[in-house]
Design a protein around this motif. Structure first.
Motif, PDB file in Angstrom:
ATOM      1  N   ILE A   8       0.839  -1.200   0.000  1.00 27.46           N
ATOM      2  CA  ILE A   8       0.000   0.000   0.000  1.00 27.46           C
ATOM      3  C   ILE A   8       0.875   1.252   0.000  1.00 27.46           C
ATOM      4  O   ILE A   8       0.602   2.212  -0.723  1.00 27.46           O
ATOM      5  CB  ILE A   8      -0.983  -0.017   1.196  1.00 27.46           C
ATOM      6  CG1 ILE A   8      -2.015  -1.126   1.018  1.00 27.46           C
ATOM      7  CG2 ILE A   8      -1.671   1.335   1.353  1.00 27.46           C
ATOM      8  CD1 ILE A   8      -2.863  -1.396   2.254  1.00 27.46           C
ATOM      9  N   LYS A   9       1.948   1.234   0.794  1.00 23.69           N
ATOM     10  CA  LYS A   9       2.861   2.378   0.822  1.00 23.69           C
ATOM     11  C   LYS A   9       3.492   2.604  -0.549  1.00 23.69           C
ATOM     12  O   LYS A   9       3.610   3.744  -1.014  1.00 23.69           O
ATOM     13  CB  LYS A   9       3.949   2.173   1.877  1.00 23.69           C
ATOM     14  CG  LYS A   9       3.436   2.273   3.293  1.00 23.69           C
ATOM     15  CD  LYS A   9       4.530   1.977   4.302  1.00 23.69           C
ATOM     16  CE  LYS A   9       3.962   1.930   5.710  1.00 23.69           C
ATOM     17  NZ  LYS A   9       4.967   1.517   6.689  1.00 23.69           N
ATOM     18  N   ARG A  10       3.903   1.520  -1.209  1.00 23.92           N
ATOM     19  CA  ARG A  10       4.498   1.662  -2.545  1.00 23.92           C
ATOM     20  C   ARG A  10       3.465   2.148  -3.559  1.00 23.92           C
ATOM     21  O   ARG A  10       3.762   2.949  -4.440  1.00 23.92           O
ATOM     22  CB  ARG A  10       5.134   0.342  -2.971  1.00 23.92           C
ATOM     23  CG  ARG A  10       6.402   0.023  -2.191  1.00 23.92           C
ATOM     24  CD  ARG A  10       7.130  -1.170  -2.760  1.00 23.92           C
ATOM     25  NE  ARG A  10       6.414  -2.426  -2.590  1.00 23.92           N
ATOM     26  CZ  ARG A  10       6.476  -3.205  -1.518  1.00 23.92           C
ATOM     27  NH1 ARG A  10       7.242  -2.867  -0.494  1.00 23.92           N
ATOM     28  NH2 ARG A  10       5.802  -4.333  -1.479  1.00 23.92           N
ATOM     29  N   LEU A  11       2.226   1.692  -3.422  1.00 24.46           N
ATOM     30  CA  LEU A  11       1.159   2.151  -4.312  1.00 24.46           C
ATOM     31  C   LEU A  11       0.907   3.643  -4.113  1.00 24.46           C
ATOM     32  O   LEU A  11       0.714   4.386  -5.086  1.00 24.46           O
ATOM     33  CB  LEU A  11      -0.115   1.343  -4.047  1.00 24.46           C
ATOM     34  CG  LEU A  11      -1.229   1.439  -5.068  1.00 24.46           C
ATOM     35  CD1 LEU A  11      -0.732   1.059  -6.455  1.00 24.46           C
ATOM     36  CD2 LEU A  11      -2.377   0.525  -4.673  1.00 24.46           C
ATOM     37  N   GLU A  12       0.940   4.097  -2.875  1.00 23.01           N
ATOM     38  CA  GLU A  12       0.764   5.530  -2.602  1.00 23.01           C
ATOM     39  C   GLU A  12       1.932   6.347  -3.153  1.00 23.01           C
ATOM     40  O   GLU A  12       1.743   7.477  -3.597  1.00 23.01           O
ATOM     41  CB  GLU A  12       0.603   5.752  -1.098  1.00 23.01           C
ATOM     42  CG  GLU A  12      -0.743   5.249  -0.586  1.00 23.01           C
ATOM     43  CD  GLU A  12      -0.879   5.275   0.927  1.00 23.01           C
ATOM     44  OE1 GLU A  12       0.151   5.440   1.625  1.00 23.01           O
ATOM     45  OE2 GLU A  12      -2.008   5.126   1.405  1.00 23.01           O
ATOM     46  N   TYR A  17       3.815  10.153  -7.196  1.00 23.45           N
ATOM     47  CA  TYR A  17       4.770  10.391  -8.284  1.00 23.45           C
ATOM     48  C   TYR A  17       4.068  10.900  -9.539  1.00 23.45           C
ATOM     49  O   TYR A  17       4.524  11.814 -10.199  1.00 23.45           O
ATOM     50  CB  TYR A  17       5.544   9.108  -8.579  1.00 23.45           C
ATOM     51  CG  TYR A  17       6.569   9.253  -9.680  1.00 23.45           C
ATOM     52  CD1 TYR A  17       7.804   9.835  -9.419  1.00 23.45           C
ATOM     53  CD2 TYR A  17       6.308   8.803 -10.968  1.00 23.45           C
ATOM     54  CE1 TYR A  17       8.760   9.965 -10.412  1.00 23.45           C
ATOM     55  CE2 TYR A  17       7.252   8.928 -11.969  1.00 23.45           C
ATOM     56  CZ  TYR A  17       8.484   9.509 -11.685  1.00 23.45           C
ATOM     57  OH  TYR A  17       9.417   9.639 -12.675  1.00 23.45           O
ATOM     58  N   TYR A  18       2.926  10.289  -9.865  1.00 20.46           N
ATOM     59  CA  TYR A  18       2.193  10.672 -11.064  1.00 20.46           C
ATOM     60  C   TYR A  18       1.151  11.761 -10.795  1.00 20.46           C
ATOM     61  O   TYR A  18       0.463  12.201 -11.712  1.00 20.46           O
ATOM     62  CB  TYR A  18       1.526   9.457 -11.702  1.00 20.46           C
ATOM     63  CG  TYR A  18       2.530   8.528 -12.340  1.00 20.46           C
ATOM     64  CD1 TYR A  18       3.130   8.860 -13.546  1.00 20.46           C
ATOM     65  CD2 TYR A  18       2.891   7.350 -11.729  1.00 20.46           C
ATOM     66  CE1 TYR A  18       4.063   8.027 -14.131  1.00 20.46           C
ATOM     67  CE2 TYR A  18       3.827   6.501 -12.308  1.00 20.46           C
ATOM     68  CZ  TYR A  18       4.410   6.858 -13.506  1.00 20.46           C
ATOM     69  OH  TYR A  18       5.339   6.036 -14.084  1.00 20.46           O
ATOM     70  N   GLY A  19       0.997  12.173  -9.555  1.00 20.95           N
ATOM     71  CA  GLY A  19       0.051  13.231  -9.228  1.00 20.95           C
ATOM     72  C   GLY A  19      -1.393  12.827  -9.422  1.00 20.95           C
ATOM     73  O   GLY A  19      -2.214  13.626  -9.864  1.00 20.95           O
ATOM     74  N   LEU A  20      -1.720  11.589  -9.089  1.00 20.57           N
ATOM     75  CA  LEU A  20      -3.081  11.090  -9.274  1.00 20.57           C
ATOM     76  C   LEU A  20      -3.736  10.817  -7.926  1.00 20.57           C
ATOM     77  O   LEU A  20      -3.060  10.427  -6.973  1.00 20.57           O
ATOM     78  CB  LEU A  20      -3.057   9.784 -10.080  1.00 20.57           C
ATOM     79  CG  LEU A  20      -2.511   9.849 -11.499  1.00 20.57           C
ATOM     80  CD1 LEU A  20      -2.377   8.454 -12.068  1.00 20.57           C
ATOM     81  CD2 LEU A  20      -3.422  10.685 -12.376  1.00 20.57           C
ATOM     82  N   ASN A  21      -5.042  11.001  -7.890  1.00 21.76           N
ATOM     83  CA  ASN A  21      -5.770  10.545  -6.705  1.00 21.76           C
ATOM     84  C   ASN A  21      -6.216   9.104  -6.973  1.00 21.76           C
ATOM     85  O   ASN A  21      -6.026   8.569  -8.066  1.00 21.76           O
ATOM     86  CB  ASN A  21      -6.952  11.461  -6.372  1.00 21.76           C
ATOM     87  CG  ASN A  21      -7.965  11.544  -7.489  1.00 21.76           C
ATOM     88  OD1 ASN A  21      -8.071  10.654  -8.323  1.00 21.76           O
ATOM     89  ND2 ASN A  21      -8.728  12.620  -7.515  1.00 21.76           N
ATOM     90  N   ALA A  26      -7.426   4.521 -10.540  1.00 19.07           N
ATOM     91  CA  ALA A  26      -8.273   3.368 -10.865  1.00 19.07           C
ATOM     92  C   ALA A  26      -8.797   3.475 -12.294  1.00 19.07           C
ATOM     93  O   ALA A  26      -8.780   2.490 -13.047  1.00 19.07           O
ATOM     94  CB  ALA A  26      -9.433   3.264  -9.874  1.00 19.07           C
ATOM     95  N   ASP A  27      -9.250   4.655 -12.675  1.00 22.36           N
ATOM     96  CA  ASP A  27      -9.737   4.856 -14.039  1.00 22.36           C
ATOM     97  C   ASP A  27      -8.624   4.636 -15.054  1.00 22.36           C
ATOM     98  O   ASP A  27      -8.841   4.043 -16.113  1.00 22.36           O
ATOM     99  CB  ASP A  27     -10.306   6.270 -14.210  1.00 22.36           C
ATOM    100  CG  ASP A  27     -11.577   6.491 -13.407  1.00 22.36           C
ATOM    101  OD1 ASP A  27     -12.194   5.491 -12.979  1.00 22.36           O
ATOM    102  OD2 ASP A  27     -11.940   7.663 -13.201  1.00 22.36           O
ATOM    103  N   GLU A  88      -0.584  14.958 -17.944  1.00 19.64           N
ATOM    104  CA  GLU A  88      -0.380  16.389 -17.879  1.00 19.64           C
ATOM    105  C   GLU A  88      -1.042  16.923 -16.620  1.00 19.64           C
ATOM    106  O   GLU A  88      -2.054  16.402 -16.177  1.00 19.64           O
ATOM    107  CB  GLU A  88      -0.997  17.058 -19.111  1.00 19.64           C
ATOM    108  CG  GLU A  88      -0.379  16.577 -20.396  1.00 19.64           C
ATOM    109  CD  GLU A  88      -1.100  17.128 -21.617  1.00 19.64           C
ATOM    110  OE1 GLU A  88      -1.984  17.983 -21.453  1.00 19.64           O
ATOM    111  OE2 GLU A  88      -0.771  16.679 -22.716  1.00 19.64           O
ATOM    112  N   PRO A  89      -0.455  17.955 -16.026  1.00 25.35           N
ATOM    113  CA  PRO A  89      -1.094  18.512 -14.838  1.00 25.35           C
ATOM    114  C   PRO A  89      -2.463  19.085 -15.184  1.00 25.35           C
ATOM    115  O   PRO A  89      -2.656  19.649 -16.256  1.00 25.35           O
ATOM    116  CB  PRO A  89      -0.131  19.609 -14.396  1.00 25.35           C
ATOM    117  CG  PRO A  89       0.754  19.871 -15.555  1.00 25.35           C
ATOM    118  CD  PRO A  89       0.746  18.643 -16.414  1.00 25.35           C
ATOM    119  N   VAL A  90      -3.399  18.891 -14.284  1.00 25.79           N
ATOM    120  CA  VAL A  90      -4.756  19.370 -14.496  1.00 25.79           C
ATOM    121  C   VAL A  90      -4.848  20.786 -13.959  1.00 25.79           C
ATOM    122  O   VAL A  90      -4.504  21.057 -12.809  1.00 25.79           O
ATOM    123  CB  VAL A  90      -5.771  18.463 -13.769  1.00 25.79           C
ATOM    124  CG1 VAL A  90      -7.178  18.997 -13.931  1.00 25.79           C
ATOM    125  CG2 VAL A  90      -5.671  17.052 -14.299  1.00 25.79           C
TER     126      VAL A  90
END
Length: 158
Positions: A8-12, A17-21, A26-27, A88-90
Motif C-alpha cells: 500500500i505504501k508503494r502504491l501511494e 509520483y504521477y500526481g493522481l488521486n 483506478a480509471d 499532464e497537470p490538471v
C-alpha cells in the motif's frame, strides 16, 4: 508473499509520483474505484491482474519493486519518463457562467424580498412574465420557486 502494508505504501508512492488521486488512478489502469479503495484500506489483497495493469500503464514501475520493495522506482530516474505517459497537470479553473441580459426592476432572489409569504407569488409571477416577455421568452421553459419550508411553485411563461 506480498506484505500488504508495504505494498500500500508503494502504491501511494506511485500515486504521488504521477500526481493522481485514487479514483483517477483506478480509471487510468481500468479497475473499479471500489477495488482500489478496498485495496488501499487493506481489506483486499492485490490480484495478479491488478499488478499487471499497473505495469502495463506505468512502465516506470518495476515488478519486483512493487511486489516486495526490491529494485527502484522509477525504473529510470529520468524525469522525462513522466511525460511519456501523457500525464499532464490538471489546471483547476472555475467556469464562468454568462448572465442573461434581463432588465428587471427588482431583484427577485434577495432575502428581503423573499420574506413575504407564498401569496406574493402572483405579483412575482407577473414581474417575471414582464421580464420574460420583454427579452428572452423563446428561451425560458419554466421557472421554479423553492421555499424554505420545502414547498415549491412552478411558473411557465406563455
Amino acid at each position: 508473499m506480498v506484505n500488504i502494508e508495504d505494498f500500500i505504501k508503494r502504491l501511494e508512492i506511485i500515486l504521488d509520483y504521477y500526481g493522481l488521486n485514487a479514483s483517477a488512478f483506478a480509471d487510468k489502469i481500468g479497475v473499479q474505484r471500489s477495488s482500489l479503495s478496498h485495496l488501499l484500506s487493506g481489506r483486499n489483497k492485490p490480484s495478479l491482474d491488478f499488478i499487471l495493469k499497473i505495469l502495463d500503464v506505468f512502465p516506470d514501475v518495476d515488478l519486483y519493486w512493487i511486489l516486495n520493495g526490491k529494485g527502484s522506482f522509477p525504473k529510470n530516474n529520468d524525469p522525462i519518463r513522466k511525460q511519456e505517459n501523457n500525464l499532464e497537470p490538471v489546471e483547476r479553473t472555475i467556469p464562468t457562467v454568462p448572465t442573461p441580459e434581463v432588465t428587471a426592476t427588482r431583484d427577485l432572489f434577495s432575502e428581503e424580498k423573499n420574506k413575504g409569504d407564498k401569496n406574493s407569488f402572483a405579483s412575482k409571477s407577473e414581474e417575471i412574465q414582464n421580464a420574460v416577455n420583454s427579452s428572452i421568452s423563446a428561451d425560458v421553459e419554466k421557472i421554479v420557486f423553492f421555499y424554505r419550508d420545502g414547498t415549491f411553485k412552478v411558473f411557465t411563461p406563455n
